[in-house]
Design an enzyme around this catalytic site. Structure first.
Site, PDB file in Angstrom:
ATOM      1  N   GLU A 124       0.700  -1.145  -0.124  1.00 51.14           N
ATOM      2  CA  GLU A 124      -0.129   0.120   0.008  1.00 51.14           C
ATOM      3  C   GLU A 124       0.930   1.170   0.009  1.00 51.14           C
ATOM      4  O   GLU A 124       1.832   1.096   0.606  1.00 51.14           O
ATOM      5  CB  GLU A 124      -0.738  -0.094   1.099  1.00 51.14           C
ATOM      6  CG  GLU A 124      -1.959  -1.178   1.425  1.00 51.14           C
ATOM      7  CD  GLU A 124      -2.722  -0.906   2.618  1.00 51.14           C
ATOM      8  OE1 GLU A 124      -3.945  -0.501   2.362  1.00 51.14           O
ATOM      9  OE2 GLU A 124      -2.330  -0.989   3.747  1.00 51.14           O
TER      10      GLU A 124
ATOM     11  N   HIS B 244      -6.979 -10.486   6.395  1.00 49.82           N
ATOM     12  CA  HIS B 244      -7.424 -10.321   4.928  1.00 49.82           C
ATOM     13  C   HIS B 244      -6.599 -11.301   3.994  1.00 49.82           C
ATOM     14  O   HIS B 244      -6.882 -12.104   3.441  1.00 49.82           O
ATOM     15  CB  HIS B 244      -6.784  -9.030   4.362  1.00 49.82           C
ATOM     16  CG  HIS B 244      -7.663  -8.072   5.032  1.00 49.82           C
ATOM     17  ND1 HIS B 244      -9.225  -8.133   5.595  1.00 49.82           N
ATOM     18  CD2 HIS B 244      -7.397  -6.782   5.351  1.00 49.82           C
ATOM     19  CE1 HIS B 244      -9.520  -6.903   5.853  1.00 49.82           C
ATOM     20  NE2 HIS B 244      -8.335  -5.960   5.997  1.00 49.82           N
TER      21      HIS B 244
HETATM   22  C1  BG6 Z   1      -8.068  -2.383   6.414  1.00 47.25           C
HETATM   23  C2  BG6 Z   1      -6.717  -1.821   6.975  1.00 47.25           C
HETATM   24  O1  BG6 Z   1      -8.838  -3.598   7.079  1.00 47.25           O
HETATM   25  O2  BG6 Z   1      -7.733  -2.816   5.027  1.00 47.25           O
HETATM   26  C3  BG6 Z   1      -5.922  -1.095   6.259  1.00 47.25           C
HETATM   27  O3  BG6 Z   1      -7.291  -1.590   8.447  1.00 47.25           O
HETATM   28  C4  BG6 Z   1      -5.545  -1.219   4.942  1.00 47.25           C
HETATM   29  O4  BG6 Z   1      -5.041  -0.876   7.165  1.00 47.25           O
HETATM   30  C5  BG6 Z   1      -7.143  -1.567   4.422  1.00 47.25           C
HETATM   31  O5  BG6 Z   1      -5.427  -0.024   4.251  1.00 47.25           O
HETATM   32  C6  BG6 Z   1      -7.011  -2.052   2.880  1.00 47.25           C
HETATM   33  O6  BG6 Z   1      -7.987  -2.249   2.375  1.00 47.25           O
HETATM   34  P1  BG6 Z   1      -8.564  -2.049   0.981  1.00 47.25           P
HETATM   35  O7  BG6 Z   1     -10.066  -2.411   0.625  1.00 47.25           O
HETATM   36  O8  BG6 Z   1      -8.263  -0.500   0.623  1.00 47.25           O
HETATM   37  O9  BG6 Z   1      -7.524  -2.815   0.208  1.00 47.25           O
END
Ligand code: BG6
Length: 467
Positions: free
Chosen positions: A211, A235
């Site tokens: 990210e 995740h």
């Molecule tokens: C969240 C985390 O669950 O998922 C974050 O707490 C992260 O830190 C985010 O940035 C990423 O989710 P997505 O849907 O933007 O990939």
């Protein structure tokens, strides 16, 4: 959508997740008519009133809603918002819920959404019990669920003193992403790939979610959490289960959870020496961060699923904040052919093995890369690829964002895309050695791909990213 009107008690209503996803998501669901009647009661530590909450909600929509907020929709949405400060206590919350139900005028359901850090979950659950808001209710628990095996077991135990398991929806929003569900469709609706989906043909798998985002205003949460608890144990492992599971007997919640839990049971405990923890330089100077913080903002690891299908196939996982690119890919590297008949300088194998790659961007993308002949005299090879992008199909209509999809599922009582107590406890169990003896954090430059040792971790293979 759900059959009954819904009273949503949104705890953590002014927090980062609520502002970024939950309020914009509820706004969309309500304005697009997915819910037959809705009231939303915000609850948080902030000492504000309903108008103050409306201002926060409005600000959140302006900042984060993917769709334009038209004035009539906003007025309608503002009128269904109410607010109770957490400090006001159970009786005041109960009154607010009963008032909301009375205003809906027919049989309703309650949806308690706990967008709070693990340490706050239990007191809130108890308050809901004390307020007598358990009947006709479902409760959505945000991740991370607990912070280790013991706390998750204890949280499950205490939760069950108040809510029955059928009422509990442990959310993992990655499972609500269209491309994640498309993995199941791709694997089980086609005859072509499943026969090679195993150790005989697959060399290794990468799940890579860098990210570019930093901490934002989440230091308080993130300092206690770190990348492993925030992203991996939730995740990334859930996605891994979709990749690795056996075909379920049907696409129902119980058979799907059974197969995912079998994957988790087969996972070998994560070994600290198979893990690289990183922290971006400058993290310790961020507002709200301990100047000596040992929290990791990056993690890369190797894990193994020790079962008939996957024994010996390493799964490499990586994620971190403030990295070079924002990506969410799963990449499967196929084994090399048993023998190469191509001359050594032909280019065969020079660009890594052939791959199948899933991109979990908002709309699915997939690619299959392979060696092919470069036109011209002689036999020179190049890495070529077949590409698929859902965007090009014209099939994208009214897409629900992951949270929207899952909120609707919870309101309907559909547990297919939620995680289970057993699965989560097992994931904490395989994490115990790592959590107890974490390797030291290593600094990495902001905008990089992580600390140097990530290359040793994956050797003799190489990280697929950057493409
Ligand atoms: C969240 C985390 O669950 O998922 C974050 O707490 C992260 O830190 C985010 O940035 C990423 O989710 P997505 O849907 O933007 O990939």
């Amino acid at each position: 959508g759900p059959q009954y009107p819904q009273v949503v008690v949104l705890v953590g209503a002014t927090g980062d997740l609520a502002r970024r996803k939950l309020l914009p998501g509820l706004f969309h669901l309500v304005s697009a008519g997915f819910i037959p009647g809705c009231r939303i009661i915000g609850v948080s530590l902030d000492d504000i009133n309903a108008d103050g909450f409306r201002d926060i909600a409005r600000g959140a929509l302006d900042e984060f809603s993917a769709r334009k907020v038209n004035p009539a929709d906003w007025e309608a949405f503002a009128s269904i918002l109410d607010y109770v400060p957490l400090a006001a206590g159970a009786p005041v919350l109960r009154d607010a819920v009963l008032r909301a139900e009375a205003s809906l005028g027919r049989e309703c359901r309650r949806l308690h959404y706990l967008s709070v850090p693990p340490s706050a979950a239990l007191p809130v659950v108890r308050m809901l019990g004390e307020a007598g808001l358990v009947e006709n209710a479902r409760i959505v628990m945000e991740k991370p669920f607990g912070t280790d095996l013991q706390s998750a077991v204890s949280l499950n135990g205490h939760l069950h003193e108040v809510f029955a398991e059928e009422q509990i929806f442990r959310i993992d929003h990655f499972l609500g992403k269209e491309p994640a569900q498309n993995i199941l469709a791709f694997r089980f609706a086609n005859g072509l790939f499943e026969p090679i989906w195993n150790r005989n043909f697959i060399d290794h798998v990468q799940i890579d979610v860098p990210e570019t985002l930093g901490l934002g205003k989440r230091a308080g949460f993130y300092e206690q959490t770190g990348a492993y608890r925030d992203m991996v144990v939730t995740h990334l492992f859930q996605i891994l289960a979709f990749m690795a599971m056996e075909p379920p007997t049907s696409l129902e919640p119980v058979p799907i959870s059974e197969e995912k839990n079998k994957v988790f049971r087969s996972m070998l405990p994560i070994q600290p020496h198979d893990v690289v923890r990183g922290q971006y330089s400058g993290y310790r100077k961020e507002e709200g961060v301990d100047p000596e913080s040992d929290t990791e903002t990056f993690i890369a690891l190797k894990c193994h699923i020790d079962n008939w299908r996957w024994a010996g196939v390493p799964f490499y996982l990586r994620t971190g904040k403030r990295m070079a690119q924002g990506q969410r890919i799963i990449s499967i590297a196929f084994r090399e052919p048993p023998k190469s008949m191509f001359p050594p300088n032909s280019g065969v194998g020079s660009q890594g093995p052939d791959h199948l790659t899933f991109d979990l961007a908002d709309a699915s993308k997939m690619s299959l890369s392979f060696y092919g002949k470069r036109p011209g005299p002689g036999m020179r090879l190049d890495k070529l690829s077949l590409q698929f992008a859902m965007r090009d199909t014209g099939l994208i209509g009214e897409v629900l964002e992951a949270y929207e999809r899952l909120i609707l599922d919870a309101m309907r009582g559909d547990r297919t895309l939620f995680t289970t107590a057993e699965g989560i406890e097992r994931l904490w169990q395989v994490s115990t050695a790592l959590l107890e003896q974490p390797p030291p954090v290593r600094l990495y430059e902001q905008g990089s791909w992580g600390p140097k040792p990530i290359h040793q971790l994956i050797a003799p293979n190489a990280w697929r990213l950057p493409f």
